[in-house]
Write a protein that holds these residues in place. Structure first.
Motif, PDB file in Angstrom:
ATOM      1  N   ALA A  38      -3.867  20.717  -2.071  1.00 46.66           N
ATOM      2  CA  ALA A  38      -5.106  20.328  -1.727  1.00 46.66           C
ATOM      3  C   ALA A  38      -5.608  20.422  -0.524  1.00 46.66           C
ATOM      4  CB  ALA A  38      -5.850  18.502  -2.428  1.00 46.66           C
ATOM      5  N   SER A  39      -6.567  20.120   0.516  1.00 41.65           N
ATOM      6  CA  SER A  39      -6.250  20.238   1.981  1.00 41.65           C
ATOM      7  C   SER A  39      -6.374  18.403   2.586  1.00 41.65           C
ATOM      8  CB  SER A  39      -7.752  20.927   2.396  1.00 41.65           C
ATOM      9  OG  SER A  39      -7.153  20.997   4.288  1.00 41.65           O
ATOM     10  N   CYS A  40      -5.519  18.603   2.602  1.00 43.67           N
ATOM     11  CA  CYS A  40      -5.338  16.555   3.093  1.00 43.67           C
ATOM     12  C   CYS A  40      -5.038  15.600   3.927  1.00 43.67           C
ATOM     13  CB  CYS A  40      -4.704  16.004   1.569  1.00 43.67           C
ATOM     14  SG  CYS A  40      -4.495  15.833   0.305  1.00 43.67           S
ATOM     15  N   ASN A  88       0.591  -1.527   0.279  1.00 40.80           N
ATOM     16  CA  ASN A  88      -0.204  -0.201  -0.287  1.00 40.80           C
ATOM     17  C   ASN A  88       0.517   1.044  -0.209  1.00 40.80           C
ATOM     18  OD1 ASN A  88      -2.585  -0.886   0.246  1.00 40.80           O
ATOM     19  ND2 ASN A  88      -2.051  -1.717   2.257  1.00 40.80           N
ATOM     20  N   ALA A  89       2.129   1.073   0.115  1.00 39.61           N
ATOM     21  CA  ALA A  89       2.834   2.739   0.259  1.00 39.61           C
ATOM     22  C   ALA A  89       3.207   2.982  -1.186  1.00 39.61           C
ATOM     23  CB  ALA A  89       4.569   2.122   0.733  1.00 39.61           C
ATOM     24  N   ALA A  90       2.048   2.349  -2.876  1.00 38.13           N
ATOM     25  CA  ALA A  90       2.183   3.078  -3.588  1.00 38.13           C
ATOM     26  C   ALA A  90       1.444   4.455  -3.898  1.00 38.13           C
ATOM     27  CB  ALA A  90       2.671   2.127  -5.129  1.00 38.13           C
ATOM     28  N   PRO A  91       0.672   3.825  -3.657  1.00 32.48           N
ATOM     29  CA  PRO A  91      -0.576   4.371  -3.669  1.00 32.48           C
ATOM     30  C   PRO A  91      -1.046   5.059  -2.610  1.00 32.48           C
ATOM     31  CG  PRO A  91      -1.914   1.851  -3.084  1.00 32.48           C
ATOM     32  CD  PRO A  91      -0.143   1.801  -2.832  1.00 32.48           C
ATOM     33  N   ARG A  92      -0.303   5.024  -1.358  1.00 32.40           N
ATOM     34  CA  ARG A  92      -0.373   6.140  -0.445  1.00 32.40           C
ATOM     35  C   ARG A  92       0.787   6.956  -0.878  1.00 32.40           C
ATOM     36  NH1 ARG A  92      -1.760   6.260   4.607  1.00 32.40           N
ATOM     37  NH2 ARG A  92      -0.885   8.399   6.273  1.00 32.40           N
ATOM     38  N   LYS A  93       1.657   6.756  -1.291  1.00 32.92           N
ATOM     39  CA  LYS A  93       2.711   8.205  -1.936  1.00 32.92           C
ATOM     40  C   LYS A  93       2.093   8.870  -3.020  1.00 32.92           C
ATOM     41  CE  LYS A  93       7.405   8.671  -3.648  1.00 32.92           C
ATOM     42  NZ  LYS A  93       8.434   8.309  -4.736  1.00 32.92           N
ATOM     43  N   VAL A 129      -1.304   8.814  -3.238  1.00 32.29           N
ATOM     44  CA  VAL A 129      -2.031  10.558  -2.651  1.00 32.29           C
ATOM     45  C   VAL A 129      -1.362  11.526  -2.007  1.00 32.29           C
ATOM     46  CG1 VAL A 129      -3.946  10.395  -1.089  1.00 32.29           C
ATOM     47  CG2 VAL A 129      -3.669   8.738  -2.572  1.00 32.29           C
ATOM     48  N   LEU A 130       0.039  11.598  -1.802  1.00 29.22           N
ATOM     49  CA  LEU A 130       0.433  12.408  -1.172  1.00 29.22           C
ATOM     50  C   LEU A 130       1.007  13.473  -2.439  1.00 29.22           C
ATOM     51  CD1 LEU A 130       2.284  10.281   1.066  1.00 29.22           C
ATOM     52  CD2 LEU A 130       0.647  12.281   2.594  1.00 29.22           C
ATOM     53  N   GLU A 131       1.338  12.749  -3.277  1.00 27.87           N
ATOM     54  CA  GLU A 131       2.097  13.634  -4.850  1.00 27.87           C
ATOM     55  C   GLU A 131       0.847  13.972  -4.792  1.00 27.87           C
ATOM     56  OE1 GLU A 131       5.915  10.549  -5.174  1.00 27.87           O
ATOM     57  OE2 GLU A 131       4.076  10.558  -6.495  1.00 27.87           O
ATOM     58  N   THR A 132      -0.532  13.920  -5.329  1.00 26.25           N
ATOM     59  CA  THR A 132      -1.406  14.246  -5.856  1.00 26.25           C
ATOM     60  C   THR A 132      -1.811  15.491  -5.007  1.00 26.25           C
ATOM     61  OG1 THR A 132      -2.403  12.039  -6.524  1.00 26.25           O
ATOM     62  CG2 THR A 132      -3.770  13.940  -6.681  1.00 26.25           C
ATOM     63  N   VAL A 184      -9.296  12.433  -7.760  1.00 30.69           N
ATOM     64  CA  VAL A 184      -9.502  10.837  -8.228  1.00 30.69           C
ATOM     65  C   VAL A 184      -9.133  10.721  -9.625  1.00 30.69           C
ATOM     66  CG1 VAL A 184     -10.601   9.212  -8.249  1.00 30.69           C
ATOM     67  CG2 VAL A 184     -11.113   9.838  -6.363  1.00 30.69           C
ATOM     68  N   THR A 185      -9.100  11.856 -10.338  1.00 27.19           N
ATOM     69  CA  THR A 185      -9.331  12.077 -11.717  1.00 27.19           C
ATOM     70  C   THR A 185      -7.654  12.195 -11.872  1.00 27.19           C
ATOM     71  OG1 THR A 185     -10.620  12.778 -12.563  1.00 27.19           O
ATOM     72  CG2 THR A 185      -9.076  12.647 -14.049  1.00 27.19           C
ATOM     73  N   ALA A 186      -7.360  13.106 -11.075  1.00 27.07           N
ATOM     74  CA  ALA A 186      -5.481  13.537 -10.975  1.00 27.07           C
ATOM     75  C   ALA A 186      -4.817  11.838 -10.198  1.00 27.07           C
ATOM     76  CB  ALA A 186      -5.457  15.035 -10.258  1.00 27.07           C
ATOM     77  N   LEU A 187      -5.519  11.384  -9.383  1.00 25.91           N
ATOM     78  CA  LEU A 187      -4.348  10.406  -8.777  1.00 25.91           C
ATOM     79  C   LEU A 187      -4.560   9.359  -9.826  1.00 25.91           C
ATOM     80  CD1 LEU A 187      -3.271   9.105  -6.474  1.00 25.91           C
ATOM     81  CD2 LEU A 187      -6.103   8.645  -5.802  1.00 25.91           C
ATOM     82  N   ILE A 188      -5.687   8.711 -10.289  1.00 28.33           N
ATOM     83  CA  ILE A 188      -6.049   7.782 -11.269  1.00 28.33           C
ATOM     84  C   ILE A 188      -4.526   7.590 -12.305  1.00 28.33           C
ATOM     85  CG2 ILE A 188      -6.892   6.352 -13.093  1.00 28.33           C
ATOM     86  CD1 ILE A 188      -9.760   7.037 -10.957  1.00 28.33           C
ATOM     87  N   ARG A 189      -4.655   9.525 -12.579  1.00 26.54           N
ATOM     88  CA  ARG A 189      -4.038   9.366 -13.761  1.00 26.54           C
ATOM     89  C   ARG A 189      -2.114   9.570 -13.014  1.00 26.54           C
ATOM     90  NH1 ARG A 189      -6.207  14.847 -15.989  1.00 26.54           N
ATOM     91  NH2 ARG A 189      -7.927  13.294 -18.158  1.00 26.54           N
ATOM     92  N   ARG A 190      -1.542   9.874 -11.732  1.00 28.65           N
ATOM     93  CA  ARG A 190      -0.675   9.768 -11.466  1.00 28.65           C
ATOM     94  C   ARG A 190      -0.185   8.240 -10.761  1.00 28.65           C
ATOM     95  NH1 ARG A 190       2.735  13.084  -9.182  1.00 28.65           N
ATOM     96  NH2 ARG A 190       1.022  14.906  -8.998  1.00 28.65           N
ATOM     97  N   LEU A 191      -0.811   7.310 -10.874  1.00 31.96           N
ATOM     98  CA  LEU A 191      -1.189   5.779 -10.846  1.00 31.96           C
ATOM     99  C   LEU A 191      -0.813   5.350 -11.675  1.00 31.96           C
ATOM    100  CD1 LEU A 191      -3.498   5.399  -8.139  1.00 31.96           C
ATOM    101  CD2 LEU A 191      -1.052   4.611  -7.675  1.00 31.96           C
TER     102      LEU A 191
END
Length: 135
Positions: free
Chosen positions: A42-44, A26-31, A33-36, A124-131
């Motif tokens: 964004a306030s996260c 789960n490290a890659a998707p978490r990273k 999210v942080l990068e996005t 979510v769109t930006a996150l999917i593109r990053r992934l």
């Protein structure tokens, strides 16, 4: 599969809260999210782990998973406190309003905020593109 994105509570608030199940997968998707969050300014609020959700069965099967929600800032921080343990600072017996709403008869369409939904869709769109770019 790059990641399972569990979208829960996505039309109510202005602050993204996120958490992934524990584990190296789960490290890659978490990273991502942080990068996005950083890329979109964004306030996260990151949680060690979200309250139990649909991501758990995917993580158990070895599929990287991350849960995302959007809440008002105060409630996002209250959820963080709630998930941080009994000595977190959240008053004993206190539940964020969303935790008293989801999966109840008061969980109704009138709670949907179009602006929050649009904000979450853009994230979510930006996150999917990053992934996808990381594959």
């Amino acid at each position: 599969i790059s990641a399972m994105l569990n979208l829960d509570i996505n039309a109510y608030g202005d602050t993204l809260i996120f958490g992934s199940s524990r584990g190296a997968a789960n490290a890659a998707p978490r990273k991502a999210v942080l990068e996005t969050c950083a890329a979109l300014d964004a306030s996260c609020v990151g949680l060690v782990q979200m309250p139990p959700g649909d991501d758990r069965s995917f993580a158990k099967a070895g599929i990287p998973a991350v849960s995302l929600a959007i809440l008002p800032a105060v409630e996002g921080h209250q959820v963080w406190l709630m998930m941080s343990g009994p000595d977190s600072g959240l008053a004993q017996g206190t539940l964020p309003a969303i935790m008293r709403t989801i999966h109840t008869p008061t969980d109704t369409l009138d709670k949907v905020d179009a602006a929050a939904m649009a904000q979450q869709a853009a994230f979510v769109t930006a996150l999917i593109r990053r992934l996808e770019a990381q594959r």
